[in-house]
Design a protein around this motif. Sequence first.
Motif, PDB file in Angstrom:
ATOM      1  N   MET A   1       0.816  -1.179  -0.015  1.00  0.00           N
ATOM      2  CA  MET A   1      -0.094  -0.146   0.010  1.00  0.00           C
ATOM      3  C   MET A   1       0.948   1.247  -0.080  1.00  0.00           C
ATOM      4  O   MET A   1       0.700   2.209  -0.588  1.00  0.00           O
ATOM      5  N   ALA A   2       1.819   1.309   0.816  1.00  0.00           N
ATOM      6  CA  ALA A   2       2.852   2.403   1.102  1.00  0.00           C
ATOM      7  C   ALA A   2       3.472   2.694  -0.252  1.00  0.00           C
ATOM      8  O   ALA A   2       3.443   3.738  -0.894  1.00  0.00           O
ATOM      9  N   GLN A   3       4.034   1.651  -0.894  1.00  0.00           N
ATOM     10  CA  GLN A   3       4.556   1.657  -2.217  1.00  0.00           C
ATOM     11  C   GLN A   3       3.815   2.192  -3.379  1.00  0.00           C
ATOM     12  O   GLN A   3       4.116   2.952  -4.217  1.00  0.00           O
ATOM     13  N   ASP A   4       2.433   1.660  -3.605  1.00  0.00           N
ATOM     14  CA  ASP A   4       1.720   2.216  -4.430  1.00  0.00           C
ATOM     15  C   ASP A   4       1.396   3.631  -4.225  1.00  0.00           C
ATOM     16  O   ASP A   4       1.273   4.317  -5.354  1.00  0.00           O
ATOM     17  N   ILE A   5       1.037   4.037  -2.976  1.00  0.00           N
ATOM     18  CA  ILE A   5       0.787   5.539  -2.939  1.00  0.00           C
ATOM     19  C   ILE A   5       2.202   6.526  -3.117  1.00  0.00           C
ATOM     20  O   ILE A   5       2.163   7.320  -3.758  1.00  0.00           O
ATOM     21  N   SER A   6       3.251   5.920  -2.977  1.00  0.00           N
ATOM     22  CA  SER A   6       4.685   6.358  -3.183  1.00  0.00           C
ATOM     23  C   SER A   6       4.905   6.621  -4.782  1.00  0.00           C
ATOM     24  O   SER A   6       5.161   7.903  -5.434  1.00  0.00           O
ATOM     25  N   LEU A   7       4.479   5.483  -5.298  1.00  0.00           N
ATOM     26  CA  LEU A   7       4.583   5.432  -6.967  1.00  0.00           C
ATOM     27  C   LEU A   7       3.574   6.648  -7.575  1.00  0.00           C
ATOM     28  O   LEU A   7       4.001   7.684  -8.356  1.00  0.00           O
ATOM     29  N   ILE A   8       2.384   6.529  -6.970  1.00  0.00           N
ATOM     30  CA  ILE A   8       1.485   7.670  -7.545  1.00  0.00           C
ATOM     31  C   ILE A   8       2.078   9.189  -7.247  1.00  0.00           C
ATOM     32  O   ILE A   8       1.830   9.925  -8.003  1.00  0.00           O
ATOM     33  N   ALA A   9       2.425   9.142  -6.004  1.00  0.00           N
ATOM     34  CA  ALA A   9       2.907  10.688  -5.545  1.00  0.00           C
ATOM     35  C   ALA A   9       3.965  10.932  -6.527  1.00  0.00           C
ATOM     36  O   ALA A   9       4.214  12.093  -6.893  1.00  0.00           O
ATOM     37  N   ASP A  10       5.017  10.208  -6.801  1.00  0.00           N
ATOM     38  CA  ASP A  10       6.254  10.309  -7.657  1.00  0.00           C
ATOM     39  C   ASP A  10       5.906  10.773  -8.973  1.00  0.00           C
ATOM     40  O   ASP A  10       6.184  11.730  -9.677  1.00  0.00           O
ATOM     41  N   ILE A  11       4.767  10.045  -9.593  1.00  0.00           N
ATOM     42  CA  ILE A  11       4.231  10.337 -11.056  1.00  0.00           C
ATOM     43  C   ILE A  11       3.633  11.605 -10.895  1.00  0.00           C
ATOM     44  O   ILE A  11       3.687  12.749 -11.761  1.00  0.00           O
ATOM     45  N   TYR A  12       2.838  12.066  -9.879  1.00  0.00           N
ATOM     46  CA  TYR A  12       1.945  13.373  -9.895  1.00  0.00           C
ATOM     47  C   TYR A  12       2.855  14.513  -9.652  1.00  0.00           C
ATOM     48  O   TYR A  12       2.878  15.335 -10.223  1.00  0.00           O
ATOM     49  N   SER A  13       4.123  14.382  -9.052  1.00  0.00           N
ATOM     50  CA  SER A  13       4.950  15.450  -8.719  1.00  0.00           C
ATOM     51  C   SER A  13       5.701  15.672  -9.898  1.00  0.00           C
ATOM     52  O   SER A  13       6.168  16.757 -10.293  1.00  0.00           O
ATOM     53  N   GLU A  14       6.110  14.534 -10.549  1.00  0.00           N
ATOM     54  CA  GLU A  14       6.689  14.637 -11.897  1.00  0.00           C
ATOM     55  C   GLU A  14       6.011  15.483 -13.011  1.00  0.00           C
ATOM     56  O   GLU A  14       6.375  16.324 -13.833  1.00  0.00           O
ATOM     57  N   LEU A  15       4.660  14.956 -12.844  1.00  0.00           N
ATOM     58  CA  LEU A  15       3.489  15.634 -13.883  1.00  0.00           C
ATOM     59  C   LEU A  15       3.450  17.092 -13.689  1.00  0.00           C
ATOM     60  O   LEU A  15       3.651  17.939 -14.904  1.00  0.00           O
ATOM     61  N   LEU A  16       3.416  17.469 -12.495  1.00  0.00           N
ATOM     62  CA  LEU A  16       3.142  18.911 -12.150  1.00  0.00           C
ATOM     63  C   LEU A  16       4.328  19.794 -11.996  1.00  0.00           C
ATOM     64  O   LEU A  16       4.237  21.099 -11.690  1.00  0.00           O
ATOM     65  N   GLY A  17       5.339  19.175 -11.522  1.00  0.00           N
ATOM     66  CA  GLY A  17       6.457  20.106 -11.313  1.00  0.00           C
ATOM     67  C   GLY A  17       6.550  20.712  -9.996  1.00  0.00           C
ATOM     68  O   GLY A  17       7.038  21.765  -9.702  1.00  0.00           O
ATOM     69  N   CYS A  18       5.737  20.015  -8.965  1.00  0.00           N
ATOM     70  CA  CYS A  18       5.588  20.652  -7.921  1.00  0.00           C
ATOM     71  C   CYS A  18       6.740  20.669  -6.717  1.00  0.00           C
ATOM     72  O   CYS A  18       7.261  19.769  -7.162  1.00  0.00           O
ATOM     73  N   ASP A  19       6.369  21.258  -5.570  1.00  0.00           N
ATOM     74  CA  ASP A  19       7.660  21.238  -4.692  1.00  0.00           C
ATOM     75  C   ASP A  19       7.400  20.339  -3.533  1.00  0.00           C
ATOM     76  O   ASP A  19       8.027  19.411  -3.049  1.00  0.00           O
ATOM     77  N   GLU A  20       5.889  20.221  -3.326  1.00  0.00           N
ATOM     78  CA  GLU A  20       5.499  19.335  -2.137  1.00  0.00           C
ATOM     79  C   GLU A  20       3.908  18.831  -2.779  1.00  0.00           C
ATOM     80  O   GLU A  20       3.387  19.399  -3.721  1.00  0.00           O
ATOM     81  N   ILE A  21       3.579  17.654  -1.914  1.00  0.00           N
ATOM     82  CA  ILE A  21       2.229  17.278  -2.230  1.00  0.00           C
ATOM     83  C   ILE A  21       1.292  17.242  -0.871  1.00  0.00           C
ATOM     84  O   ILE A  21       1.813  16.938   0.067  1.00  0.00           O
ATOM     85  N   ALA A  22       0.365  17.903  -0.981  1.00  0.00           N
ATOM     86  CA  ALA A  22      -0.779  17.932  -0.001  1.00  0.00           C
ATOM     87  C   ALA A  22      -1.480  16.418  -0.285  1.00  0.00           C
ATOM     88  O   ALA A  22      -2.100  16.465  -1.095  1.00  0.00           O
ATOM     89  N   LEU A  23      -1.197  15.434   0.559  1.00  0.00           N
ATOM     90  CA  LEU A  23      -1.734  14.377   0.587  1.00  0.00           C
ATOM     91  C   LEU A  23      -2.518  13.848   1.757  1.00  0.00           C
ATOM     92  O   LEU A  23      -2.338  14.102   2.939  1.00  0.00           O
ATOM     93  N   ARG A  24      -3.842  13.195   1.089  1.00  0.00           N
ATOM     94  CA  ARG A  24      -4.613  12.762   2.370  1.00  0.00           C
ATOM     95  C   ARG A  24      -5.337  11.367   1.993  1.00  0.00           C
ATOM     96  O   ARG A  24      -5.560  11.201   0.813  1.00  0.00           O
ATOM     97  N   LEU A  25      -5.642  10.714   3.019  1.00  0.00           N
ATOM     98  CA  LEU A  25      -6.216   9.488   2.768  1.00  0.00           C
ATOM     99  C   LEU A  25      -7.315   9.442   3.471  1.00  0.00           C
ATOM    100  O   LEU A  25      -7.517   9.780   4.565  1.00  0.00           O
ATOM    101  N   GLU A  26      -8.503   9.371   2.641  1.00  0.00           N
ATOM    102  CA  GLU A  26      -9.883   9.822   3.463  1.00  0.00           C
ATOM    103  C   GLU A  26     -10.464   8.297   3.751  1.00  0.00           C
ATOM    104  O   GLU A  26     -10.658   7.481   2.747  1.00  0.00           O
TER     105      GLU A  26
END
Length: 254
Positions: free
Chosen positions: A119-144
């Motif tokens: 689960m942690a690896q999947d979230i980390s993979l998505i976060a990596d792809i998302y930050s690469e896509l947007l070129g952002c510095d940080e991600i506000a992440l939440r699990l609802e």
Amino acid sequence: MNDELATIEMIDPNLLQDSREASFVQAMDRHAEPSQKSSQDQISHPYACTTAEPVDLIRIFHPLIQVVRWRRQVDPGIEAYLQQRPVNSHLRNGFRIVIPAGEGLELDFLPDLPGRRAMAQDISLIADIYSELLGCDEIALRLEVSSKAMCPRFHVDRTGIRLICTYRGQGTEWIDDKWVDRSKLGQGSLGLADDASGLFDTRTTVEAAAPFDVLLLKGSLWQENIRRGAIHRSPSVTAGSGPRILLVMDAIWT
Ligand SMILES: [Fe+2]
């Protein structure tokens, strides 16, 4: 729930599509797998598109595209992990954190049961792809974790490009705006239900993401998108099916 309507930082005006495309395609080589594109991949209408390839998430930068759905297979290990009753009780309502771009999710945020690492690896993979896509510095992440529909009415988020992945339960729903009267969104509905306010007519079909799909929703704060935006809502939660668990990410530029 107000969270889905929350305003985030304005988008960096210098974020240029061309430069993002080049760096994102390069970054996706790291995640590349020997798969073939599905014949079902398509842009059905210049509003939403579905793809099996994460590199196609770049389509969200097309000025008319408001929704990109990356179809993913259900991971049986993660699915089983989230079915364990102690997981739900430990997660309670979920959590929210800010992680620097390029860093993954620490294991400690998830209950220590079989499947946690996947689960942690999947979230980390998505976060990596998302930050690469947007070129952002940080991600506000939440699990609802929620047992009721958080935003049951169709609406447009006052955000940039938001990522949603439903790990358990029904995925986020959206409608194409081809036959939509956007003036009926929000207070314009005059208190009427979405199917009675004139927001859309019988030609409109409600689309839905499947569990594990990654959905990008473009909000009204994205550059040049003020009168557009993905029209979406939370699905209803089936009684007795357990809580819905979803991952939400918003990009931050510092
Ligand atoms: Fe929303």
